[in-house]
Design a protein around this motif. Structure first.
Motif, PDB file in Angstrom:
ATOM      1  N   VAL A   1      46.413  40.225  51.333  1.00  0.00           N
ATOM      2  CA  VAL A   1      45.938  41.599  51.326  1.00  0.00           C
ATOM      3  C   VAL A   1      44.537  41.643  51.919  1.00  0.00           C
ATOM      4  CG1 VAL A   1      44.992  41.414  48.993  1.00  0.00           C
ATOM      5  CG2 VAL A   1      45.686  43.653  49.855  1.00  0.00           C
ATOM      6  N   GLN A   2      44.191  42.765  52.514  1.00  0.00           N
ATOM      7  CA  GLN A   2      42.848  42.914  53.060  1.00  0.00           C
ATOM      8  C   GLN A   2      41.855  43.235  51.948  1.00  0.00           C
ATOM      9  OE1 GLN A   2      43.120  45.892  56.194  1.00  0.00           O
ATOM     10  NE2 GLN A   2      43.367  44.277  57.728  1.00  0.00           N
ATOM     11  N   ALA A   3      40.612  42.917  52.194  1.00  0.00           N
ATOM     12  CA  ALA A   3      39.562  43.242  51.231  1.00  0.00           C
ATOM     13  C   ALA A   3      39.573  44.739  50.943  1.00  0.00           C
ATOM     14  CB  ALA A   3      38.207  42.820  51.779  1.00  0.00           C
ATOM     15  N   GLY A   4      39.421  45.054  49.666  1.00  0.00           N
ATOM     16  CA  GLY A   4      39.484  46.447  49.238  1.00  0.00           C
ATOM     17  C   GLY A   4      40.863  46.885  48.811  1.00  0.00           C
ATOM     18  N   GLY A   5      41.857  46.069  49.095  1.00  0.00           N
ATOM     19  CA  GLY A   5      43.232  46.403  48.752  1.00  0.00           C
ATOM     20  C   GLY A   5      43.585  46.059  47.319  1.00  0.00           C
ATOM     21  N   SER A   6      44.871  46.229  47.008  1.00  0.00           N
ATOM     22  CA  SER A   6      45.357  46.010  45.647  1.00  0.00           C
ATOM     23  C   SER A   6      46.617  45.154  45.649  1.00  0.00           C
ATOM     24  CB  SER A   6      45.684  47.356  44.974  1.00  0.00           C
ATOM     25  OG  SER A   6      44.552  48.170  44.871  1.00  0.00           O
ATOM     26  N   LEU A   7      46.829  44.468  44.549  1.00  0.00           N
ATOM     27  CA  LEU A   7      48.063  43.724  44.295  1.00  0.00           C
ATOM     28  C   LEU A   7      48.349  43.805  42.808  1.00  0.00           C
ATOM     29  CD1 LEU A   7      47.804  40.341  46.280  1.00  0.00           C
ATOM     30  CD2 LEU A   7      49.465  42.170  46.669  1.00  0.00           C
ATOM     31  N   ARG A   8      49.630  43.704  42.456  1.00  0.00           N
ATOM     32  CA  ARG A   8      49.985  43.600  41.051  1.00  0.00           C
ATOM     33  C   ARG A   8      50.816  42.346  40.848  1.00  0.00           C
ATOM     34  NH1 ARG A   8      53.479  47.345  36.819  1.00  0.00           N
ATOM     35  NH2 ARG A   8      55.257  46.496  37.984  1.00  0.00           N
ATOM     36  N   LEU A   9      50.312  41.475  39.982  1.00  0.00           N
ATOM     37  CA  LEU A   9      51.034  40.263  39.617  1.00  0.00           C
ATOM     38  C   LEU A   9      51.863  40.529  38.363  1.00  0.00           C
ATOM     39  CD1 LEU A   9      48.226  37.581  40.048  1.00  0.00           C
ATOM     40  CD2 LEU A   9      49.752  38.555  41.772  1.00  0.00           C
TER      41      LEU A   9
ATOM     42  N   ASN B   1      42.618  45.559  41.755  1.00  0.00           N
ATOM     43  CA  ASN B   1      42.131  46.560  42.699  1.00  0.00           C
ATOM     44  C   ASN B   1      40.807  46.117  43.302  1.00  0.00           C
ATOM     45  OD1 ASN B   1      44.323  48.219  41.959  1.00  0.00           O
ATOM     46  ND2 ASN B   1      43.133  49.204  40.339  1.00  0.00           N
ATOM     47  N   SER B   2      40.430  46.764  44.393  1.00  0.00           N
ATOM     48  CA  SER B   2      39.153  46.461  45.063  1.00  0.00           C
ATOM     49  C   SER B   2      38.997  44.955  45.274  1.00  0.00           C
ATOM     50  CB  SER B   2      37.978  47.002  44.241  1.00  0.00           C
ATOM     51  OG  SER B   2      38.098  48.394  44.042  1.00  0.00           O
ATOM     52  N   LEU B   3      40.021  44.339  45.800  1.00  0.00           N
ATOM     53  CA  LEU B   3      40.015  42.889  45.957  1.00  0.00           C
ATOM     54  C   LEU B   3      38.971  42.442  46.963  1.00  0.00           C
ATOM     55  CD1 LEU B   3      43.839  42.328  45.756  1.00  0.00           C
ATOM     56  CD2 LEU B   3      42.148  41.116  44.374  1.00  0.00           C
ATOM     57  N   LYS B   4      38.410  41.259  46.682  1.00  0.00           N
ATOM     58  CA  LYS B   4      37.375  40.663  47.505  1.00  0.00           C
ATOM     59  C   LYS B   4      37.860  39.310  48.007  1.00  0.00           C
ATOM     60  CE  LYS B   4      33.861  42.620  44.394  1.00  0.00           C
ATOM     61  NZ  LYS B   4      32.701  42.291  43.524  1.00  0.00           N
TER      62      LYS B   4
ATOM     63  N   VAL C   1      47.275  34.252  45.902  1.00  0.00           N
ATOM     64  CA  VAL C   1      46.673  35.520  46.310  1.00  0.00           C
ATOM     65  C   VAL C   1      45.618  35.205  47.362  1.00  0.00           C
ATOM     66  CG1 VAL C   1      45.237  37.462  45.600  1.00  0.00           C
ATOM     67  CG2 VAL C   1      47.108  36.690  44.129  1.00  0.00           C
ATOM     68  N   THR C   2      45.754  35.821  48.526  1.00  0.00           N
ATOM     69  CA  THR C   2      44.804  35.607  49.609  1.00  0.00           C
ATOM     70  C   THR C   2      44.247  36.955  50.049  1.00  0.00           C
ATOM     71  OG1 THR C   2      46.026  33.672  50.379  1.00  0.00           O
ATOM     72  CG2 THR C   2      44.439  34.651  51.902  1.00  0.00           C
ATOM     73  N   VAL C   3      42.920  37.069  50.018  1.00  0.00           N
ATOM     74  CA  VAL C   3      42.253  38.312  50.399  1.00  0.00           C
ATOM     75  C   VAL C   3      41.471  38.050  51.685  1.00  0.00           C
ATOM     76  CG1 VAL C   3      40.721  40.154  49.672  1.00  0.00           C
ATOM     77  CG2 VAL C   3      42.067  38.902  47.963  1.00  0.00           C
ATOM     78  N   SER C   4      41.826  38.739  52.725  1.00  0.00           N
ATOM     79  CA  SER C   4      41.159  38.554  54.009  1.00  0.00           C
ATOM     80  C   SER C   4      40.008  39.546  54.154  1.00  0.00           C
ATOM     81  CB  SER C   4      42.156  38.742  55.140  1.00  0.00           C
ATOM     82  OG  SER C   4      42.655  40.068  55.145  1.00  0.00           O
ATOM     83  N   SER C   5      38.990  39.104  54.870  1.00  0.00           N
ATOM     84  CA  SER C   5      37.800  39.953  55.044  1.00  0.00           C
ATOM     85  C   SER C   5      37.910  40.811  56.291  1.00  0.00           C
ATOM     86  CB  SER C   5      36.551  39.084  55.118  1.00  0.00           C
ATOM     87  OG  SER C   5      36.678  38.154  56.159  1.00  0.00           O
TER      88      SER C   5
END
Length: 124
Positions: A12-20, A84-87, A120-124
């Motif tokens: 997911v991109q930075a600022g995005g959300s995921l639910r585990l 939410n607001s993933l970094k 979980v991978t958060v891209s910048s």
């Protein structure tokens, strides 16, 4: 013993959300606390969030407070982590944990039962 299976990880991109999600089996789900931990490459596994047996009380690491929400559905034997607001620094393998001990809610120590983890991978 409790068997745990996580799902819901991804990119997911930075600022995005995921639910585990984490499905539990083997013991009466509503009788024990559940938690989420994570481990980034080259780092120790760290506490993320914890929820008591009923879902009425929760506890979070400072790094995720206000962004992540842990919840549980005892009818479905499932615990969730809404992120939410993933970094980018949230990038890690996330592990579900079941704690059948009588530890207090506000502990960062997990129980003996662990899932296999979900990336979980958060891209910048």
């Amino acid at each position: 013993q409790v068997q745990l299976v996580e799902s819901g990880g991804g990119l997911v991109q930075a600022g995005g959300s995921l639910r585990l999600s984490c499905a539990a089996s083997g013991r009466t789900f509503s009788s024990y606390a559940m938690g989420w931990f994570r481990q980034a490459p080259g780092k120790e596994r760290e506490f993320v969030a914890r929820i008591n047996w009923s879902g009425g009380s929760t506890f979070y690491a400072d790094s995720v407070k206000g962004r992540f929400t842990i919840s549980r559905d005892n009818a479905k034997n499932t615990v969730y982590l809404q992120m939410n607001s993933l970094k980018p620094e949230d990038t890690a393998v996330y592990y579900c944990n079941a704690d059948l001990s009588l530890r207090p809610l506000k502990t960062t120590v997990g129980g003996k039962s662990w899932g296999q983890g979900t990336q979980v991978t958060v891209s910048s």
